[in-house]
Design a protein around this motif. Structure first.
Motif, short mmCIF file in Angstrom:
data_model
loop_
_atom_site.label_atom_id
_atom_site.label_comp_id
_atom_site.label_asym_id
_atom_site.label_seq_id
_atom_site.Cartn_x
_atom_site.Cartn_y
_atom_site.Cartn_z
N ASN A 71 -3.02 -41.44 -36.17
CA ASN A 71 -1.73 -41.62 -36.82
C ASN A 71 -0.70 -42.05 -35.79
O ASN A 71 -0.69 -41.52 -34.67
CB ASN A 71 -1.27 -40.31 -37.48
N CYS A 104 -4.38 -51.07 -40.35
CA CYS A 104 -3.19 -50.21 -40.33
C CYS A 104 -2.79 -49.97 -41.77
O CYS A 104 -2.56 -50.92 -42.53
CB CYS A 104 -2.06 -50.86 -39.54
N ASN A 106 -0.90 -46.82 -44.67
CA ASN A 106 -0.03 -45.66 -44.78
C ASN A 106 -0.83 -44.38 -44.63
O ASN A 106 -1.93 -44.25 -45.16
CB ASN A 106 0.69 -45.67 -46.14
N SER A 107 -0.25 -43.44 -43.90
CA SER A 107 -0.90 -42.15 -43.69
C SER A 107 -0.76 -41.30 -44.94
O SER A 107 0.23 -41.39 -45.67
CB SER A 107 -0.29 -41.43 -42.49
N GLN A 108 -1.74 -40.43 -45.16
CA GLN A 108 -1.72 -39.51 -46.30
C GLN A 108 -1.35 -38.10 -45.89
O GLN A 108 -1.50 -37.16 -46.67
CB GLN A 108 -3.09 -39.50 -46.98
N LEU A 109 -0.85 -37.92 -44.67
CA LEU A 109 -0.54 -36.58 -44.16
C LEU A 109 0.91 -36.18 -44.39
O LEU A 109 1.32 -35.10 -44.00
CB LEU A 109 -0.85 -36.51 -42.66
N ASP A 111 3.57 -37.16 -42.94
CA ASP A 111 4.18 -36.95 -41.64
C ASP A 111 5.23 -38.03 -41.43
O ASP A 111 4.90 -39.21 -41.27
CB ASP A 111 3.12 -37.02 -40.53
N CYS A 114 4.94 -39.88 -37.96
CA CYS A 114 3.81 -40.81 -37.81
C CYS A 114 3.31 -41.22 -39.19
O CYS A 114 2.30 -40.68 -39.67
CB CYS A 114 2.69 -40.19 -36.99
N TYR A 116 1.97 -43.95 -40.27
CA TYR A 116 0.92 -44.96 -40.36
C TYR A 116 -0.38 -44.45 -39.74
O TYR A 116 -0.37 -43.62 -38.82
CB TYR A 116 1.35 -46.25 -39.65
N PHE A 117 -1.47 -44.95 -40.27
CA PHE A 117 -2.80 -44.60 -39.78
C PHE A 117 -3.51 -45.89 -39.37
O PHE A 117 -3.66 -46.81 -40.19
CB PHE A 117 -3.59 -43.88 -40.87
N PHE A 257 -7.85 -35.81 -42.78
CA PHE A 257 -8.34 -36.89 -41.92
C PHE A 257 -9.79 -37.21 -42.27
O PHE A 257 -10.17 -38.38 -42.43
CB PHE A 257 -8.20 -36.45 -40.47
N ARG A 260 -10.09 -38.73 -45.86
CA ARG A 260 -9.61 -40.10 -45.94
C ARG A 260 -10.64 -41.09 -45.42
O ARG A 260 -10.74 -42.21 -45.90
CB ARG A 260 -8.31 -40.23 -45.14
#
Length: 286
Positions: A71, A104, A106-109, A111, A114, A116-117, A257, A260
């Protein structure tokens, strides 16, 4: 296509590392890495200021000897090049290499720092660093296999023999509590006996007077110990609460993590297995 490009020829693990990175020009890939960017393994302050880092916080990554996913706070594009440095928890020397962004998203956390993943493929990692990283990954995989096997065996045992397990745990707790009280009683008797002899020797008192003097000598220490316990209990409670929250947050991040990174088929398999285990437990257990 993106996922296929990021297929690694090495085993991958989920780990917590200190990760430093900066974006570089693709033209610099043809140039050798500068020796001036070497990072001290014990002093994170030596990292150049243009490197990005979440201060004092390890980063959850999916890493192998050929690539990494993590991330980040920057919206990177496929094909972008990064210079990264990884500090592993094993204490081995920092690994510096260049990599190319494979995806790259979008993060699912949830956060905000951060959002982006990204996944990246190592380009010019030295063979020595690659071998060290491969050894680290193999050790982590082996250790996690043993841990997962132990947890699985414990869960199966608890599910199949809940009464026996909880009975054994209750008996063990009772035994340890009795041992603790016995040791505490012996320590008190030892201190009291020595104080009795000391008071009798110094003041030449009889038994009754000696016991009264020793009682009033010990009383302030008892109250002081209770006061320290009263002061330490809230601090210990807040420490335990903070540690549990941090542990839960990291485990939740690791699970998200891992989830995903799974394909739709693997996700369906995990859901079916979990539902089957729950239904089987209630059906056969009841």
């Amino acid at each position: 296509m993106t996922r296929n490009k990021n297929r690694r020829g090495f085993f991958r693990i989920y780990d917590e590392v200190h990760l430093f990175y900066k974006k570089i020009d693709e033209k610099s890939l043809t140039e050798p890495q500068s020796a001036s960017n070497e990072l001290s393994p014990t002093d994170a302050k030596n990292v150049p200021q243009d490197f990005q880092l979440r201060e004092n916080e390890p980063c959850n990554v999916n890493i192998s000897a050929s690539g990494i996913a993590f991330n980040c706070e920057d919206s990177l594009k496929e094909g972008d090049c990064l210079l990264i440095k990884v500090l592993l928890a094993s204490g081995m020397k920092p690994i510096q290499t260049r990599c190319r962004i494979v995806y790259c998203k979008n993060s699912q956390l949830n956060d905000s720092e951060c959002p982006y993943f990204v996944g990246a493929h190592f380009i010019d990692m030295e063979e020595q660093d690659r071998d060290l990283l491969a050894v680290h990954v193999d050790k982590k995989r082996l250790r996690r296999k043993w841990i997962n096997a132990f947890i699985l065996a414990a869960v199966i045992t608890v599910i199949t023999l809940p009464d026996v397990i909880f009975g054994l745990l209750a008996g063990l707790f009772h035994f340890l509590f009795e041992v603790f009280l016995h040791i505490l009683h012996l320590a008190f008797e030892f201190i009291e006996s020595n104080l009795d002899h000391l008071v009798e020797h110094l003041f030449e008192t009889d038994v009754h007077a000696t016991q009264i003097i020793v009682f009033y000598i010990l009383l302030p220490f008892v109250f002081y110990g209770l006061y320290l316990l009263w002061r330490a209990t809230p601090i210990f409670y807040r420490w335990c609460k903070r540690k549990l929250i941090v542990y839960w947050s990291r485990k939740k991040a690791n699970l998200l993590f891992y989830w995903r990174e799974q394909s739709s088929l693997n996700k369906c398999k995990l859901v079916v297995i979990a539902v089957s285990v729950i239904i089987g437990y209630f059906y056969f257990g009841m």
